[in-house]
Design a protein around this motif. Structure first.
Motif, PDB file in Angstrom:
ATOM      1  N   SER A   1      -2.912  -1.266   4.449  1.00 20.40           N
ATOM      2  CA  SER A   1      -4.212  -1.066   3.813  1.00 20.40           C
ATOM      3  C   SER A   1      -5.219  -1.850   4.637  1.00 20.40           C
ATOM      4  O   SER A   1      -4.856  -2.884   5.208  1.00 20.40           O
TER       5      SER A   1
ATOM      6  N   SER B   1      -8.878  15.735   1.928  1.00 24.93           N
ATOM      7  CA  SER B   1      -8.551  17.060   1.412  1.00 24.93           C
ATOM      8  C   SER B   1      -7.848  17.975   2.397  1.00 24.93           C
ATOM      9  O   SER B   1      -7.135  18.873   1.972  1.00 24.93           O
TER      10      SER B   1
ATOM     11  N   LEU C   1     -10.038  14.340  -4.547  1.00 23.18           N
ATOM     12  CA  LEU C   1     -11.182  13.430  -4.658  1.00 23.18           C
ATOM     13  C   LEU C   1     -11.400  12.698  -3.332  1.00 23.18           C
ATOM     14  O   LEU C   1     -12.482  12.232  -3.032  1.00 23.18           O
TER      15      LEU C   1
ATOM     16  N   GLY D   1       0.830  -1.205   0.000  1.00 20.50           N
ATOM     17  CA  GLY D   1       0.000   0.000   0.000  1.00 20.50           C
ATOM     18  C   GLY D   1       0.861   1.251   0.000  1.00 20.50           C
ATOM     19  O   GLY D   1       1.768   1.387   0.825  1.00 20.50           O
ATOM     20  N   ALA D   2       0.591   2.147  -0.956  1.00 22.59           N
ATOM     21  CA  ALA D   2       1.364   3.399  -1.048  1.00 22.59           C
ATOM     22  C   ALA D   2       0.499   4.595  -0.676  1.00 22.59           C
ATOM     23  O   ALA D   2       0.580   5.657  -1.279  1.00 22.59           O
TER      24      ALA D   2
ATOM     25  N   GLY E   1      -3.221   6.444  -2.332  1.00 20.22           N
ATOM     26  CA  GLY E   1      -4.399   5.740  -1.828  1.00 20.22           C
ATOM     27  C   GLY E   1      -5.614   6.649  -1.800  1.00 20.22           C
ATOM     28  O   GLY E   1      -5.998   7.215  -2.829  1.00 20.22           O
TER      29      GLY E   1
ATOM     30  N   ALA F   1      -0.645  -5.733  -7.513  1.00 24.07           N
ATOM     31  CA  ALA F   1      -1.456  -6.148  -6.358  1.00 24.07           C
ATOM     32  C   ALA F   1      -0.826  -7.362  -5.700  1.00 24.07           C
ATOM     33  O   ALA F   1      -0.532  -8.350  -6.371  1.00 24.07           O
ATOM     34  N   VAL F   2      -0.610  -7.278  -4.404  1.00 26.14           N
ATOM     35  CA  VAL F   2      -0.154  -8.455  -3.667  1.00 26.14           C
ATOM     36  C   VAL F   2      -1.360  -9.375  -3.506  1.00 26.14           C
ATOM     37  O   VAL F   2      -2.450  -8.925  -3.147  1.00 26.14           O
TER      38      VAL F   2
ATOM     39  N   ILE G   1      -5.908 -10.263   0.050  1.00 28.82           N
ATOM     40  CA  ILE G   1      -4.651 -10.992   0.247  1.00 28.82           C
ATOM     41  C   ILE G   1      -4.927 -12.230   1.098  1.00 28.82           C
ATOM     42  O   ILE G   1      -5.610 -12.150   2.119  1.00 28.82           O
TER      43      ILE G   1
ATOM     44  N   GLY H   1      -0.237   5.522   5.131  1.00 30.92           N
ATOM     45  CA  GLY H   1       0.353   4.560   6.058  1.00 30.92           C
ATOM     46  C   GLY H   1       1.604   3.905   5.477  1.00 30.92           C
ATOM     47  O   GLY H   1       2.656   3.861   6.125  1.00 30.92           O
ATOM     48  N   GLY H   2       1.502   3.407   4.253  1.00 33.72           N
ATOM     49  CA  GLY H   2       2.617   2.688   3.638  1.00 33.72           C
ATOM     50  C   GLY H   2       3.786   3.611   3.317  1.00 33.72           C
ATOM     51  O   GLY H   2       4.950   3.270   3.563  1.00 33.72           O
TER      52      GLY H   2
ATOM     53  N   THR I   1      -7.515   9.293   9.735  1.00 32.27           N
ATOM     54  CA  THR I   1      -7.054  10.471   8.988  1.00 32.27           C
ATOM     55  C   THR I   1      -5.732  10.112   8.313  1.00 32.27           C
ATOM     56  O   THR I   1      -5.114   9.103   8.660  1.00 32.27           O
ATOM     57  N   MET I   2      -5.281  10.978   7.409  1.00 31.01           N
ATOM     58  CA  MET I   2      -3.971  10.768   6.790  1.00 31.01           C
ATOM     59  C   MET I   2      -2.895  10.772   7.870  1.00 31.01           C
ATOM     60  O   MET I   2      -1.972   9.960   7.855  1.00 31.01           O
ATOM     61  N   GLU I   3      -3.018  11.709   8.831  1.00 29.77           N
ATOM     62  CA  GLU I   3      -1.978  11.847   9.849  1.00 29.77           C
ATOM     63  C   GLU I   3      -1.896  10.610  10.739  1.00 29.77           C
ATOM     64  O   GLU I   3      -0.801  10.158  11.080  1.00 29.77           O
TER      65      GLU I   3
END
Ligand SMILES: Cc1cc2nc3c(=O)[nH]c(=O)nc-3n(C[C@H](O)[C@H](O)[C@H](O)COP(=O)(O)OP(=O)(O)OC[C@H]3O[C@@H](n4cnc5c(N)ncnc54)[C@H](O)[C@@H]3O)c2cc1C
Length: 572
Positions: free
Chosen positions: A354, A122, A119, A66-67, A102, A307-308, A361, A70-71, A533-535
């Motif tokens: 992810s 934000s 998208l 996952g990019a 992601g 995809a793994v 997986i 988190g990744g 959240t992203m953080e």
């Protein structure tokens, strides 16, 4: 003589046990390799297995799946922490999409790369130290979230399906606005204090003694946050003396726009996160640039469109074989053509970055801890442009009144009494407004056949698809009107349905971070039912990176100790 035959006998037994073990191991490895070969004709795999001794010693290999936030954060901090401890590390990031980020991703309005719009995720705020520091390190320009808006005189309004119960002009914050204090007394200020106190507790997770945390449940308990996660937002606010009208009018408008959930569902901690909006910002050109910067700085090999599919733990050495498919038609890669290629590679450590339930997986053997399946919100995001402004009529306003640039929604008084709605998810919880928010993001100057026109870019969050005719209603276009020509009303649109975040039901335990007892399989997404959240995904990334390096250190210490003991015995 007796002693001699005893030793020989012992030697014989030891040797037979040794050969039996080797034989069993060989059979096991043989069966394992055969299975792998059967699967993907694993020549490359066989080479890696036969080289494994060298690889373990010289270079530690880590696969990150996952990019997203988190990744990318895992890769970025892992590279730093490993370098600090002089560990050689080779990181590979697998990403099934054709892009990095992601759920932080942009699209180009009118297909114009100079007109990007978020998208997914934000905004972030200044206390989000991982993201904020990364923007500084990578020289990314951030913009105040309101800067390019300012079309209407009101920045924000809250609509309850019948009328606007609140409007906020530009250049005020909703908790220090005089009109608000008049209407709700000191509750807004007290809520703000409660939010700051809660965020201070949360920030302890970034520092020792809580950081790094092997268990989020324990860390949350030590940070004194379980009171907040154990109760719904409604209960948490009430028990802190800040419930009532302010909560259902304004705090709930915020939990709905941020998480598509009413206060009767979402827990107290995430409710407080929704109120921490001071100094909100986003990266110009897209928040994904933070994660792309992190990946570049990590020197990771980034495998997009890959995809793994399976993870197999080798019974012989405990390393992971990561099976992946490159070039299959995945989300964001609909245009991919040609036959997919299968690959496999061996790693010492795997980080799942992810939500496991959406990652498709298979893990063999099943790890000691497998993440639970939890309900996620299905959020419809609709982006569109139009030369028209939102219709006052749609919102039951007089024709001469403007609609605020950002319209949040809440439940009206009758709906607020109905538990099926206050505790309902999706269409069952949205109430009569039918949507969570509609925002005029900015005006855009557009040239069509040499003529410059002003158009407006809008974003809607809703629990069901926004049909074209519903969008036209928002814009006040009635059937038979002169504007009632599709292309003239909606000049561009883009729709996306996300599994955006979990339903943040109250809970006091959270998913495990370390999924196997050998500490070679890690999971970042369990933090989403705590805060999504992203953080916080990035926080889990830095946390896992530290745990991985710590585990290498302790394994190295243990093996050095064993070696020293062996030498000491040999000397004797
Ligand atoms: C519409 C929307 C609005 C939001 N608003 C905000 C906001 O304003 N602020 C905020 O902070 N957060 C917001 N969020 C939440 C935020 O986006 C997420 O919490 C965060 O981005 C999650 O990051 P992640 O890396 O954990 O997961 P993801 O971003 O989901 O990344 C996981 C990645 O793993 C990849 N993957 C999955 N399975 C595989 C596999 N088998 N092989 C290879 N790759 C795989 C996926 O393709 C994906 O790219 C919003 C989310 C949405 C959808």
């Amino acid at each position: 003589m007796v002693a001699g035959s005893g030793i020989r006998g012992h030697l014989l037994v030891t040797l037979s046990v040794f050969f039996l073990t080797v034989l069993l191991l060989a059979v096991e490895i043989g069966a394992f390799q055969e299975a792998s070969q059967r699967y993907y004709g694993g020549k490359q795999l066989q080479e890696q297995i036969s080289n494994r001794g060298d690889l373990v010693v010289s270079m530690r290999k880590v696969a990150v799946i996952g990019a997203g936030a988190g990744g990318s954060s895992t890769a970025y901090y892992l590279q730093k922490f490993a370098a600090n401890k002089s560990f050689d590390v080779s990181i590979t990031v697998y990403e099934k999409n054709s892009y990095v980020g992601g759920r932080s991703t942009t699209v180009n309005v009118y297909n114009n790369p100079d007109e990007v719009v978020e998208l997914g995720a934000s905004i972030f705020v200044e206390v989000n130290e991982n993201l904020y520091n990364a923007t500084k390190e990578f020289g990314l320009e951030c913009s105040d979230n309101y800067i390019s808006r300012r079309v209407s005189k009101d920045a924000l309004g809250v609509y309850d399906g019948q009328s606007f119960i609140f409007r906020q002009p530009y250049d005020t914050t909703w908790w220090n606005n005089l009109a608000i204090l008049w209407k709700y007394g000191l509750t807004p200020i007290r809520t703000q204090q409660l939010m700051k106190q809660t965020i201070r507790k949360f920030l302890q997770l970034y520092r020792a003694p809580l950081f790094p945390f092997r268990s989020l449940t324990e860390a949350a308990e030590k940070a004194d946050l379980l009171q907040a996660t154990a109760h719904t937002g409604e209960q948490f606010l009430n028990s802190n003396g800040v419930g009532g009208k302010y909560a259902t009018d304004l705090v709930q408008a915020s939990t709905r726009v941020n998480y598509a959930q009413n206060l009767g569902i979402i827990h107290g901690l995430e409710t407080m996160v929704c109120m921490a909006t001071d100094n909100a910002m986003s990266v110009k050109g897209g928040n994904w640039k933070i994660f792309s910067g992190m990946l570049a700085a990590s020197n990771a090999k980034v495998r997009l469109n890959t995809a793994v599919t399976e993870l197999h733990k080798s019974p012989s050495d405990g390393r992971w074989i990561v099976y992946s498919t490159q070039g299959a038609s995945h989300q964001g890669h609909e245009d991919s053509e040609g036959t997919p290629t299968f690959q496999s590679e061996v790693f010492d450590v795997v980080v799942l970055a992810s939500p496991f339930q959406f990652s498709d997986i298979e893990i063999h053997p099943e790890p000691e801890k497998t993440p639970d399946i939890i309900p996620y919100v299905q959020l419809h995001v609709t982006l569109f442009t139009s030369p028209l402004r939102l219709s006052p009529d749609y919102f039951h306003l007089p024709a001469d009144q403007e609609v605020p640039d950002m319209v949040l929604t809440t439940l009206n008084a009758t709906e607020q009494q109905n538990e099926k709605i206050t505790r309902g998810g999706g269409v069952h919880g949205v109430g009569s407004s039918g949507f969570f928010s509609v925002s005029l993001l900015r005006s855009i100057k557009r040239e069509v056949s040499g003529v410059h026109k002003i158009e407006y870019l809008y974003k809607i969050f809703s629990p069901a698809e926004m049909t074209h005719s519903h969008i036209k209603e928002f814009l006040g276009v009635k059937k038979g009107n002169v504007e009632d020509v599709d292309d003239a009303v909606v000049t561009w649109s883009h729709k996306k349905v996300w599994h955006s975040y979990p339903y943040l039901y109250p809970r006091v335990t959270f998913e495990e971070i370390i999924l196997d007892k050998e500490q070679t399989l890690f999971y970042t997404s369990g933090i989403e039912s705590f805060i999504s959240t992203m953080e916080t995904s990035s926080l889990m990334g830095i946390n896992v990176a530290q745990l991985v390096v710590d585990s290498w250190e302790s394994k190295e210490k243990a093996s050095k100790k064993a070696q020293d003991e062996m030498w000491a015995k040999a000397k004797l």
